[in-house]
Scaffold this active site. Structure first.
Site, PDB file in Angstrom:
ATOM      1  N   ASP A  62      53.556  49.676  67.838  1.00  0.00           N
ATOM      2  CA  ASP A  62      53.438  48.588  68.807  1.00  0.00           C
ATOM      3  C   ASP A  62      54.706  48.615  69.643  1.00  0.00           C
ATOM      4  O   ASP A  62      55.803  48.391  69.118  1.00  0.00           O
ATOM      5  CB  ASP A  62      53.291  47.260  68.069  1.00  0.00           C
ATOM      6  N   SER A 138      52.268  54.099  88.279  1.00  0.00           N
ATOM      7  CA  SER A 138      51.131  53.774  89.147  1.00  0.00           C
ATOM      8  C   SER A 138      51.560  53.866  90.607  1.00  0.00           C
ATOM      9  O   SER A 138      52.727  53.598  90.931  1.00  0.00           O
ATOM     10  CB  SER A 138      50.629  52.358  88.856  1.00  0.00           C
ATOM     11  N   TYR A 154      52.537  43.608  87.136  1.00  0.00           N
ATOM     12  CA  TYR A 154      52.232  45.022  86.925  1.00  0.00           C
ATOM     13  C   TYR A 154      52.999  45.888  87.910  1.00  0.00           C
ATOM     14  O   TYR A 154      53.640  46.885  87.528  1.00  0.00           O
ATOM     15  CB  TYR A 154      50.731  45.246  87.078  1.00  0.00           C
ATOM     16  N   VAL A 156      55.738  45.214  89.666  1.00  0.00           N
ATOM     17  CA  VAL A 156      57.182  45.168  89.445  1.00  0.00           C
ATOM     18  C   VAL A 156      57.559  45.931  88.174  1.00  0.00           C
ATOM     19  O   VAL A 156      58.561  46.663  88.144  1.00  0.00           O
ATOM     20  CB  VAL A 156      57.660  43.705  89.376  1.00  0.00           C
ATOM     21  N   THR A 189      38.839  53.342  83.127  1.00  0.00           N
ATOM     22  CA  THR A 189      39.168  52.947  81.767  1.00  0.00           C
ATOM     23  C   THR A 189      38.935  51.447  81.641  1.00  0.00           C
ATOM     24  O   THR A 189      38.550  50.784  82.605  1.00  0.00           O
ATOM     25  CB  THR A 189      40.646  53.253  81.450  1.00  0.00           C
TER      26      THR A 189
END
Length: 231
Positions: A62, A138, A154, A156, A189
């Site tokens: 994790d 991304s 997301y 940043v 996905t």
């Protein structure tokens, strides 16, 4: 596993892009340690890949739990490749109204999780004078295209992940360790959704390429395909 066999660890690999990255690396005769927050889920995915005769094992990891990262790395005699694939998004939130708790949740996984894993992996890579670290980022992280207020945490977090790529690459320069980030594209996905135009097989191609770069390959760069992308 044979001592001379390359070993890769892939985070968030029980489904989607991570599982496909693991499968493609294993198809290159690399032993892949497939990880997920839930060990049963990781082992189920690993068993499917082993069914094709490929060398894959599993363990719990994790990225928000430093203890689980330490334990997973401690199981390994060597670690040649780390693919920081685990990631989450803040979805429909907007930059001006997103709760701070949601920002922290996303940063904890996308940035700090990758940072923790890299910090744990680099000592092994330094010792063996070889390593490849791939941070799955991304195009939404590119400052040149950041003209929307959607998915702010997301965006940043992935821009910060790109910055981490640069500073880690500088830190390990000359140690035989290459660190790069990449955009796999908009992939079909659970995270990307059913309307995404890119298959998981296509999306995995760039991370796998970066994970298997030859000595002297690029480092400290952000790629889309095999082409450097704007920061």
């Amino acid at each position: 596993m044979p001592d001379q066999q390359r070993v890769a660890l892939v985070t968030g690999a029980n489904r989607g892009l991570g599982r496909e990255i693991a499968r493609q690396l294993a198809a290159r005769r690399i032993h892949v340690v497939l990880t997920a927050r839930n060990h049963a889920a990781a082992e189920e995915a690993a068993a499917e890949i082993r069914g094709d005769g490929l060398a894959v094992s599993s363990t719990r990891l994790d990225v928000t739990d430093p203890g689980s990262i330490t334990a997973a790395i401690a199981e390994l005699r060597r670690l040649d490749i780390l693919v920081n694939n685990a990631g989450v998004t803040d979805g429909d939130h907007r930059a001006a109204t997103i709760p701070a708790s949601e920002v922290r949740r996303v940063l904890e996984v996308n940035l700090l999780g990758a940072w923790r894993c890299a910090s744990a992996a680099i000592p092994l890579m330094r010792d063996q004078r070889y390593g490849r670290i791939v941070n799955v980022s991304s195009r939404l992280a590119s400052l040149s295209t950041m003209t929307s207020g959607t998915e702010p945490a997301y965006r940043v977090s992935k821009a910060a992940l790109n910055a981490l790529t640069r500073v880690l690459a500088a830190d390990v320069a000359g140690a035989g360790v290459l660190v790069n980030s990449c955009s796999p594209g908009w992939v079909r996905t659970e995270l990307g959704g059913p309307n995404a135009p890119t298959t998981v097989e296509e999306g995995a191609a760039t991370p796998v390429w970066l994970a298997t770069l030859p000595d002297g390959g690029p480092t400290g760069q952000f790629f889309a395909g095999h082409t450097p992308a704007p920061w």
